[in-house]
Design a protein around this motif. Structure first.
Motif, short mmCIF file in Angstrom:
data_model
loop_
_atom_site.label_atom_id
_atom_site.label_comp_id
_atom_site.label_asym_id
_atom_site.label_seq_id
_atom_site.Cartn_x
_atom_site.Cartn_y
_atom_site.Cartn_z
N LYS A 174 -12.94 -4.68 14.78
CA LYS A 174 -12.40 -3.34 15.04
C LYS A 174 -13.44 -2.43 15.70
O LYS A 174 -13.13 -1.35 16.17
N LYS A 189 -9.81 2.91 9.58
CA LYS A 189 -9.21 1.59 9.40
C LYS A 189 -10.23 0.77 8.63
O LYS A 189 -11.38 1.21 8.48
N LYS A 233 0.85 5.71 13.97
CA LYS A 233 0.88 6.95 13.19
C LYS A 233 0.23 8.08 13.99
O LYS A 233 0.73 9.21 14.03
N LEU A 279 0.86 -1.19 0.00
CA LEU A 279 0.00 0.00 0.00
C LEU A 279 0.90 1.23 0.00
O LEU A 279 1.16 1.83 1.04
N GLY A 295 -2.02 -3.53 14.75
CA GLY A 295 -2.46 -2.19 14.40
C GLY A 295 -1.21 -1.39 14.08
O GLY A 295 -0.14 -1.60 14.68
N THR A 296 -1.31 -0.52 13.11
CA THR A 296 -0.19 0.39 12.83
C THR A 296 -0.68 1.82 12.77
O THR A 296 0.10 2.75 12.95
N SER A 297 -1.98 2.03 12.55
CA SER A 297 -2.43 3.42 12.51
C SER A 297 -2.36 4.00 13.92
O SER A 297 -2.12 5.20 14.08
N GLY A 308 -4.98 -2.93 3.59
CA GLY A 308 -4.93 -2.14 4.82
C GLY A 308 -3.58 -2.28 5.48
O GLY A 308 -2.54 -2.20 4.80
N GLY A 309 -3.60 -2.53 6.78
CA GLY A 309 -2.37 -2.51 7.58
C GLY A 309 -1.24 -3.38 7.06
O GLY A 309 -0.09 -2.95 7.03
N TRP A 356 5.10 9.38 7.87
CA TRP A 356 4.01 9.52 8.85
C TRP A 356 4.21 10.61 9.88
O TRP A 356 3.39 10.80 10.76
N TYR A 362 -11.02 5.88 2.18
CA TYR A 362 -9.86 5.96 3.05
C TYR A 362 -8.66 5.29 2.37
O TYR A 362 -8.74 4.13 1.98
N ASN A 363 -7.59 6.03 2.23
CA ASN A 363 -6.36 5.48 1.66
C ASN A 363 -5.17 6.23 2.28
O ASN A 363 -5.36 7.02 3.21
N VAL A 364 -3.99 5.95 1.79
CA VAL A 364 -2.79 6.52 2.42
C VAL A 364 -2.82 8.05 2.38
O VAL A 364 -2.53 8.71 3.37
C1 LIG Z 1 -1.97 2.49 8.50
C2 LIG Z 1 -3.05 2.20 7.56
C3 LIG Z 1 -3.92 1.13 7.80
C4 LIG Z 1 -3.84 0.27 9.04
O1 LIG Z 1 -4.69 0.80 10.01
P1 LIG Z 1 -5.06 0.00 11.36
O2 LIG Z 1 -5.82 0.99 12.15
O3 LIG Z 1 -3.76 -0.37 11.99
O4 LIG Z 1 -5.86 -1.17 10.95
C5 LIG Z 1 -4.93 0.89 6.89
N1 LIG Z 1 -5.09 1.66 5.80
C6 LIG Z 1 -4.29 2.71 5.54
C7 LIG Z 1 -4.53 3.55 4.33
C8 LIG Z 1 -3.24 3.01 6.40
O5 LIG Z 1 -2.44 4.05 6.14
#
Ligand SMILES: *Cc1c(COP(=O)(O)O)cnc(C)c1O
Length: 868
Positions: free
Chosen positions: A607, A601, A716, A116, A711-713, A160-161, A523, A684-686
């Motif tokens: 979730k 997300k 961020k 992604l 989770g990675t968001s 996604g993640g 980020w 929703y995207n980057v």
């Molecule tokens: C970081 C990111 C995710 C991951 O999100 P989580 O809340 O960790 O599931 C998904 N989509 C995009 C566009 C992201 O940048």
């Protein structure tokens, strides 16, 4: 003549503004270009700033095909800028790869069905340190970097993640000079583009991201491999040995495209190699001449189908086959590519291979690599089975990303045997060896052993359909890999103690934890330049960008009033920017003094966006009951929810509709709209994440304890000083440890409790507030009551397995935690102190740290920096 007159008229004016914008802009261009060329002619060393204009204009001529006096659109300048940046990337790419080749460095190959990547331009420009130079050139043309960057479509080759993690890892690999590549698929249509239809339901549109060309890729016409499918195997005797020969019935070519990946403050540029599928015969002229036009294109279409879309809906048998085909396609091409390069250097010294190449399998999607490595080494290269296994099992490693049983891939033996008959045989041989090994090494009685063997067999019965045999890809990955890792401390414990416990007991040393990370370049530094500037000024250097642990230096300013007010000012700036974006999309004015509360997300029951909406409904109902004075004393919020629902995930789509329905009611209610809003942010995207995260004050990471691997968001948001309301789950736990648990709004059931609670859920005495809201939705308070019925039933009308994610159990605790949020928000100093503590504690979650750990503990690879 006319034009010339106009030009001279405007050339004298230095301010380009007002109505005749194009004209003014054109005249300014002419002036600036003349000036730049004059300075260039005098042979003065061109300064790093303001000197990119001639270069940019040269690209306008050579790539865009326009002249300096043409009306240049933002798109033209994007292309000019992109191709100019690309030149810089390719030069460094070549130097890097010549250096690594000369050193014969060991490489890691990150195999991932998803990357992604988001946009490339800004990241590349900043990483190459050219932002000043280009910004100045653009300014002199009447544009800014932001407008130009908006021209680029996201490369959304991921869900996604997991896909974003792969992208962050490539960034960090380049950044720390680690020899390695990503390998994946060049999907023609990435993940779908999400829109809302008039009724507020998700609508999926194709993501046609390649239509306008992709300046960031380099087609390697000479790098092409054959990949085969289907057919059958035949036993033959070759040199007195009986061998199995695969006679496939479909062949395609995999065509390489390279995508350079720059590091920051290093000359290293890494690579993401993506495969396109081509027919072996492009066009059947005979069929065409015979009037069969469809047949003349058939092979091409069949090949293109393989790489058409990311994760085709696999609810149909055809979809399943296509997905397996995609997985094998990119794995087979990548492995052939690696082996071809190895052979060119080391001939048939195959035992050296694991000292030159390691593979990391991003989840089970590339697991067919275990069988493909054996096929290539045994069938193609003629190695004995044991030697091939010893090589292969040293090279391969597997990262598990989920505890959701439905996401652990299992392919029906029938599908595998039809699509990849030789691989099915190889998997059976691997499994036989594995079972034999178990039988001679497991302790216990014969009956105990038999039970264990059945539980650990790579090929096993389908528990829902005893007539069907399945290949368990995760078990194949565990057996075939040198190392297996989870992606956060709690998740790695679950991997060891639950999902793969039998395997862990046998190979305790195979299992590791590698807590995820995100790149602080994209980020924080590049997506939030306002905050980055403040941090750099405060810490006295920008060294934190490549050494995120230095962010901890902010801790000592957390209570500094002056610093706090600067910190808040940056947040307000970003909130204003986001408010403008929402205004342009919805027409609504948003008060930037209200709390921005964001949950973005993928939409999933685990979730629990659903719980977030229920909380918002409760808040709305409370506001309705209040007097105007009481409302004024409340903490006003703007809630935003975004994320895509998988096209076949019905319940997730209903959740989206609930968000839009509740939003429509609240946002238009004159009693409440100044105190509470709810927006669903589509697609929703980057890039959207890069706009939202710097503006967020509260973010929600509220998965049921034990269900979110990492989770990675959350990382961020933490980096950008956004407070978290979250469960004791995934990386939230480590984030809380680094930030100070007392600074995080933690609530809810814990992983170790959920099995018991699920058993008892049917008898759980639900909170009256929960019941009330369920009745409201079921009673049609938000319209669409038939459509919402399955949603209501899924958590309230108790049958076994309902409310699997324990929304009811956590609802009261969630509302309490939200009350605590309001309380702290009323104290801006405390809120800001916490916000600073988040950023200060985010150093651990740099993917640079994660990649260093992989390099040391799993890959055994050292950084190798090329000469500048
Ligand atoms: C970081 C990111 C995710 C991951 O999100 P989580 O809340 O960790 O599931 C998904 N989509 C995009 C566009 C992201 O940048």
């Amino acid at each position: 003549m006319m034009r010339k007159l106009e030009r001279s008229k405007y050339t004298s004016s230095s301010a380009a503004s007002g109505c005749c914008k194009t004209l003014s802009r054109r005249s300014v261009i002419v002036q600036n270009i003349a000036e730049a060329e004059r300075v260039g002619k005098k042979g003065k060393p061109v300064k790093d700033t303001a000197s990119a204009l001639p270069e940019l204009m040269s690209k306008v001529r050579s790539v865009v095909g326009k002249s300096a006096t043409s009306d240049l659109t933002a798109r033209d300048l994007y292309n000019a800028l992109a191709y100019s940046t690309r030149d810089g990337l390719i030069e460094r790419f070549n130097k890097t790869h010549e250096h690594w080749a000369a050193k014969d460095s060991k490489f890691v190959y990150y195999l991932s069905a998803e990357f992604l990547m988001g946009r490339t331009l800004t990241n590349a420009v900043y990483n190459l340190g050219m932002e000043g130079k280009y910004a100045e050139a653009l300014r002199s043309l009447g544009y800014d970097m932001e407008t130009i960057q908006e021209q680029e479509r996201d490369a959304s080759l991921g869900n996604g993640g997991l896909g974003r993690l792969a992208a962050c890892f490539l960034d960090s690999m380049a950044n720390i000079d680690l020899p390695g590549w990503g390998y994946g698929i060049r999907y023609k249509y990435g993940m779908f583009k999400q829109a809302l239809d008039k009724g507020g339901y998700q609508k999926e549109l194709p993501d046609i991201w390649l239509t306008d060309g992709n300046p960031w890729e380099v087609k390697r016409s000479e790098i092409k491999y054959e990949v085969c499918f289907g057919g059958r195997t035949e036993k033959k005797t070759v040199n007195g040995k009986e061998v199995s020969v695969w006679e496939p019935n479909q062949r395609v070519y995999a065509q390489a495209y390279d995508n350079p990946i720059p590091g920051f403050q290093t000359p290293t540029v890494g690579n993401l190699r993506l495969w396109d599928a081509l027919p072996v015969t492009e066009f059947d002229l005979a069929a065409f001449n015979a009037g069969d036009y469809d047949k003349s294109m058939l092979e091409k279409e069949k090949a293109e189908c393989i790489v058409a879309v990311l994760y085709p809906n696999d609810a149909t048998p055809e979809g399943k086959e296509l997905r397996l085909k995609q997985q094998y396609f990119f794995v087979a091409a990548s492995m052939q590519d690696v082996l071809t390069r190895f052979k060119a250097k080391h001939g048939s010294k195959w035992d050296l291979l694991p000292t030159k190449a390691v593979f990391q399998m991003n989840d089970t999607h590339p697991t067919i690599a275990v069988a493909e490595a054996m096929r290539l080494l045994v069938d193609v290269e003629g190695l004995p089975w044991e030697q091939a296994w010893s090589i292969s099992s040293k090279m391969l490693n597997y990262t598990n990303h989920t505890v959701m049983p439905e996401a652990l891939e299992k392919w029906p033996v029938k599908v595998m045997a039809k699509m990849l008959p030789r691989h099915m045989e190889i998997i059976e041989i691997i499994n036989e060896g594995w079972i034999q090994w178990l039988q001679s090494n497991l302790p216990g009685t014969a009956a105990e052993k038999a039970a264990k063997v059945a539980a650990m067999s790579i090929v096993h019965e389908n528990q829902w359909n005893k007539d069907e045999l399945l290949v368990n890809m995760a078990y194949l990955a565990v057996v075939g890999s040198a190392h297996v890792n989870g992606v956060a401390a709690i998740h790695s414990d679950i991997v060891k103690n639950e999902i793969f416990n039998d395997f862990y007991k046998i190979f305790p040393n195979k299992f590791q934890n590698k807590t995820n990370g995100v790149t602080p370049r994209r980020w924080l530094a590049w997506c939030n330049p306002e905050l980055a500037t403040l941090i750099t000024k405060t810490l006295g250097s920008d060294a934190w960008i490549n050494n995120a642990e230095l962010l901890s230096g902010l801790r000592k300013f957390a209570s500094d009033k002056n610093f706090q007010s600067q910190w808040r000012a940056v947040k307000q700036q970003r909130k204003a920017k986001l408010a403008a974006m929402i205004k342009s999309q919805t027409g609504d004015d948003i008060d930037i003094n209200n709390m921005f509360d964001i949950q973005v997300k993928r939409i999933h029951e685990y979730k629990r966006q659903y719980m977030n909406v229920l909380g918002i409904i409760w808040r709305y109902k409370q506001l309705k009951k209040m007097t105007p004075a009481e409302r004024k004393a409340s903490v006003p919020r703007v809630c935003m929810i975004g994320g895509k629902a998988a096209s076949a995930y019905d319940m997730a789509k209903r959740i989206i509709r609930l968000v839009t329905a509740v939003g429509a009611k609240i946002n238009n209610d004159p009693d409440t709209k100044d105190y509470l809003r709810l927006y669903f942010l589509p697609d929703y995207n980057v890039s959207l994440a890069e706009a939202l995260i710097p503006a967020a004050e509260l973010s929600q990471h509220i998965s049921t304890g034990g269900t979110e691997a990492s989770g990675t968001s959350n990382m961020k948001f933490q980096m950008n000083g956004c407070l978290i309301i979250g469960t004791w789950d995934g990386a939230n736990i480590e984030i809380a440890e680094e930030t100070g648990v007392e600074n995080v709004f933690v609530f809810g059931v814990r992983a170790e409790e959920i099995n018991q609670l699920r058993k008892e859920r049917a008898n759980y005495k639900t909170d009256p507030r929960f019941n009330e809201i369920m009745n409201d939705i079921a009673g049609g308070m938000f319209g669409d009551k038939e459509y919402f019925k399955p949603l209501v039933d899924s958590i309230s009308n108790m049958k076994v397995g309902n409310d699997w994610f324990l929304v009811a159990n956590d609802f009261a605790a969630y509302l309490d935690a939200q009350e605590e949020v309001d309380k702290v928000y009323k104290d801006p100093e405390e809120w800001t102190r916490r916000s600073i503590m988040y950023t200060a504690g985010s150093g651990k979650f740099s993917s640079d740290r994660t990649i260093r750990e992989y390099a040391e503990d799993i890959w055994d690879i050292k950084p190798e920096r090329p000469l500048a």
